[in-house]
Design a protein around this motif. Structure first.
Motif, short mmCIF file in Angstrom:
data_model
loop_
_atom_site.label_atom_id
_atom_site.label_comp_id
_atom_site.label_asym_id
_atom_site.label_seq_id
_atom_site.Cartn_x
_atom_site.Cartn_y
_atom_site.Cartn_z
N ALA A 1 24.61 -21.96 28.73
CA ALA A 1 24.10 -22.86 27.69
C ALA A 1 23.35 -22.09 26.62
CB ALA A 1 23.20 -23.93 28.32
N GLN A 2 22.69 -21.02 27.03
CA GLN A 2 21.90 -20.26 26.07
C GLN A 2 22.76 -19.53 25.04
OE1 GLN A 2 19.49 -18.10 28.83
NE2 GLN A 2 18.02 -19.79 29.06
N LYS A 3 24.05 -19.41 25.35
CA LYS A 3 24.96 -18.75 24.39
C LYS A 3 25.60 -19.74 23.42
CE LYS A 3 26.25 -15.33 27.76
NZ LYS A 3 27.19 -15.44 28.87
N LEU A 4 25.40 -21.02 23.64
CA LEU A 4 26.01 -22.02 22.77
C LEU A 4 25.31 -22.05 21.41
CD1 LEU A 4 26.49 -24.88 25.40
CD2 LEU A 4 28.20 -23.24 24.61
N ARG A 5 26.05 -22.50 20.40
CA ARG A 5 25.52 -22.48 19.03
C ARG A 5 25.29 -23.88 18.45
NH1 ARG A 5 23.51 -19.05 19.96
NH2 ARG A 5 24.01 -16.85 19.95
N GLY A 6 25.81 -24.90 19.14
CA GLY A 6 25.72 -26.27 18.62
C GLY A 6 27.09 -26.75 18.21
N GLY A 7 27.37 -28.02 18.46
CA GLY A 7 28.66 -28.61 18.10
C GLY A 7 29.73 -28.46 19.17
N GLU A 8 29.43 -27.70 20.23
CA GLU A 8 30.46 -27.51 21.27
C GLU A 8 30.58 -28.75 22.16
OE1 GLU A 8 27.90 -25.38 20.86
OE2 GLU A 8 28.63 -23.31 20.77
N VAL A 9 31.80 -28.92 22.69
CA VAL A 9 32.03 -29.93 23.72
C VAL A 9 32.40 -29.18 24.99
CG1 VAL A 9 33.46 -31.88 24.44
CG2 VAL A 9 32.84 -31.62 22.03
N VAL A 10 31.57 -29.32 26.00
CA VAL A 10 31.82 -28.65 27.27
C VAL A 10 32.50 -29.66 28.20
CG1 VAL A 10 30.79 -27.44 29.22
CG2 VAL A 10 29.83 -27.16 26.91
N ALA A 11 33.74 -29.36 28.54
CA ALA A 11 34.55 -30.29 29.34
C ALA A 11 34.52 -29.85 30.80
CB ALA A 11 35.98 -30.32 28.81
N LEU A 12 33.87 -30.63 31.65
CA LEU A 12 33.79 -30.29 33.06
C LEU A 12 34.92 -31.01 33.81
CD1 LEU A 12 29.94 -30.60 33.69
CD2 LEU A 12 31.25 -28.54 33.20
N ILE A 13 35.70 -30.20 34.53
CA ILE A 13 36.85 -30.77 35.22
C ILE A 13 36.81 -30.35 36.69
CG2 ILE A 13 39.38 -30.79 35.34
CD1 ILE A 13 39.15 -30.12 32.20
N GLY A 14 36.83 -31.31 37.58
CA GLY A 14 36.80 -31.00 39.00
C GLY A 14 36.59 -32.27 39.80
N GLU A 15 36.95 -32.19 41.10
CA GLU A 15 36.91 -33.41 41.92
C GLU A 15 35.47 -33.83 42.26
OE1 GLU A 15 38.52 -32.25 45.93
OE2 GLU A 15 38.38 -30.28 45.04
N TRP B 1 34.34 -35.18 34.17
CA TRP B 1 35.65 -35.83 34.25
C TRP B 1 36.31 -35.88 32.87
CZ3 TRP B 1 37.40 -36.80 39.10
CH2 TRP B 1 36.45 -36.91 40.12
N ALA B 2 36.17 -34.80 32.11
CA ALA B 2 36.69 -34.78 30.74
C ALA B 2 38.21 -34.97 30.71
CB ALA B 2 36.32 -33.46 30.08
N LYS C 1 36.50 -25.41 34.67
CA LYS C 1 37.18 -26.02 35.83
C LYS C 1 36.40 -25.65 37.08
CE LYS C 1 41.87 -26.34 34.15
NZ LYS C 1 43.23 -25.85 34.30
N MET C 2 36.08 -26.67 37.88
CA MET C 2 35.27 -26.43 39.08
C MET C 2 36.04 -26.87 40.32
SD MET C 2 31.55 -27.61 37.67
CE MET C 2 30.70 -26.53 38.80
N LYS C 3 35.92 -26.03 41.36
CA LYS C 3 36.62 -26.34 42.62
C LYS C 3 35.69 -26.10 43.78
CE LYS C 3 41.42 -25.24 41.73
NZ LYS C 3 42.26 -24.05 41.68
#
Lengths: 149, 342
Positions: free
Chosen positions: A19-33, A115-116, A132-134
């Protein structure tokens, strides 16, 4: 980039640095069961951005906005974290109804969507980072893959 | 004083008329139109569907609650203004606004969690302060200390998933229905052979920590792993009642243990339950038996089943206390707050 984390603490620490590397405006899509650690990742991101409020699962409210306090923030332009959970949804339109477009892509906001994959239409064409998380072997282990486009 | 309550925070469209003198509460009407059957196919509440159905239901529901007397007899209107789904909240709040303007009746905007707590006053048992309330539902798991009417201190809450959410998600993992609470409870009841219980053991997250917070995401993960271990489908089906039983026991164990410990620490005079999960029979049994065993001098109270899940009678009851203090919100200033924390 692929990583394996032994426990929740390692996932949190990685998400903080991420998160500390983000600049603003990003969409972080978390995908996993279920149980893959998506909410844990979002918590780590909030902490990395300097948000002191407790981050809970947004499954019920669907979207929650956290504000970065000037005193605890990193001094950059990210002012808000928009935490979304699409678990209960079948269509991206439902997030539009509760006002997500007010937040996606704003220069002072980072969005993190659990659940993006269920609301792919909403994030297409935006500055998306896919995570992507598993589940790994053993209850604590998690496999995480970061894909930037 | 007669209050018209309106509730549309999530998937229930409800209106109620409650009359009170501050001691006794009489529910004149409590009309609830539920969308649970519609949402079951999606596995939860879909805001767009919820709002659309609230719009269709709200006026007939209000009309039925008012009865043939109509609005002439009410003194104030109370509405839950948050937390909840914004699109759903808007329907009830816009309705309340218009009615307040048109009938020239004062308006009370109140917190949905506060309304759940005030379902306890509908039992007409005397509630002595300080009181402690465990609010458990699909979206909340909170321990709230009350030193008087309208005075709330949150002393503990969930760090991740709500207890009701844990019921919903573990029910999904186990292939049971929605909402998860009743589905898990029904499945747990099928457990006939007591020795089956020993086959599965799930953690009681944070049960021994000194704070009053909760955590349920680890329990969800434990259920997920246990379900995966039974690769053979028939074998899994055979063990599902035992797993449902253990999920319910784990959730109830943690909730009751923390509630009792907090009640002792804050030396409360009354302990209460509230929220949709307080309709769970096992939780109600254990709540009563543990309080009577551990703190026999402390009073306990549980809302009747019909006032545990979302309803407008509880909104009207909480609204009474605001109205009695003339704590009104002009309709021009009424705003919903989907993230409102008590």
């Amino acid at each position: 980039m692929k990583k394996v984390f032994k426990n929740e603490k390692e996932t949190l620490a990685f998400a903080e640095r991420f998160a500390q590397k983000l600049r603003g405006g990003e969409v972080v899509a978390l995908i996993g069961e279920l149980g893959a650690g998506k909410t844990v990742f979002a918590k780590g991101m909030a902490s990395g951005l300097g948000i002191k409020e407790r981050v809970q699962s947004p499954t019920f409210l669907l979207m929650k906005i956290y504000n970065v306090r000037p005193s605890t923030g990193l001094g950059h332009k990210i002012k808000h974290l928009c935490h979304v959970d699409a678990y209960r949804l079948s269509d991206a339109v439902e997030l539009v109804d509760i006002g997500i477009l007010d937040w996606l892509g704003r220069a002072d906001t980072v969005a993190v969507i659990e659940w993006a994959d269920k609301v792919a239409a909403l994030i297409r064409g935006r500055k998306v980072i896919k995570i992507k998380m598993k589940l790994g072997g053993g209850e604590e282990k998690r496999k995480v893959e970061v894909i930037s486009n | 004083m007669k209050i018209l309550g309106i509730e549309t925070s999530c998937d229930e469209t409800s209106a109620a008329v409650v009359e009170s003198d501050g001691r006794n509460f009489e529910v004149k009407s409590n009309v609830v139109s539920s969308q649970i059957k519609i949402h079951a196919k999606y596995g939860g509440v879909v805001p767009e569907v919820a709002a659309r159905i609230h719009v269709e239901a709200i006026l007939p529901v209000v009309k039925e609650a008012l009865g043939p007397d109509g609005a002439g007899k009410i003194d104030a209107i109370a509405v839950a203004a948050g937390p909840g789904l914004i699109t759903s909240l808007l329907v009830g709040n816009e309705t309340a606004k218009i009615l307040s303007w048109f009938w020239e009746k004062p308006l009370v905007a109140l917190n949905h969690v506060e309304a759940h707590i005030y379902a306890n006053w509908l039992t007409n048992k005397k509630i002595k302060f300080p009181a402690l309330c465990l609010v458990v539902s699909g979206g909340h798991t909170e321990l709230i200390l009350m030193r008087g009417h309208g005075k709330y201190v949150m002393i503990g809450e969930t760090r991740d998933d709500a207890a009701g959410e844990c019921f919903d998600k573990t029910a999904k993992i186990l292939g049971l229905g929605y909402p998860g609470g009743p589905a898990i409870a029904a499945e747990a009841k099928k457990l006939k052979v007591k020795s089956e219980k020993l086959k599965v053991k799930f953690p009681r997250p944070m049960i021994d920590t000194k704070d009053f917070d909760f955590s349920f995401s680890g329990l969800k993960t434990a259920v997920l792993y246990a379900a995966r271990d039974f690769k053979n489908k028939d074998e899994l089906e055979g063990i599902v009642p035992a797993m449902a039983h253990e999920v319910q026991e784990a959730i109830v164990d943690v909730l009751v243990a923390k509630l009792i410990r907090a009640a002792k620490k804050y030396e409360v005079k009354t302990v209460m339950l509230a929220g949709g999960v307080s309709a769970n029979k096992r939780l109600r049994e254990r709540f009563v038996s543990e309080i009577e065993k551990e703190m026999p001098s402390v009073d306990w109270n549980i809302p009747d089943f019909e006032y545990c899940t979302d309803n407008a009678a509880m909104v009207a009851a909480a609204g009474y206390f605001h109205a009695a203090k003339k704590d009104f919100t002009p309709w021009q200033k009424l705003k919903v707050d989907p993230n409102w924390e008590l």
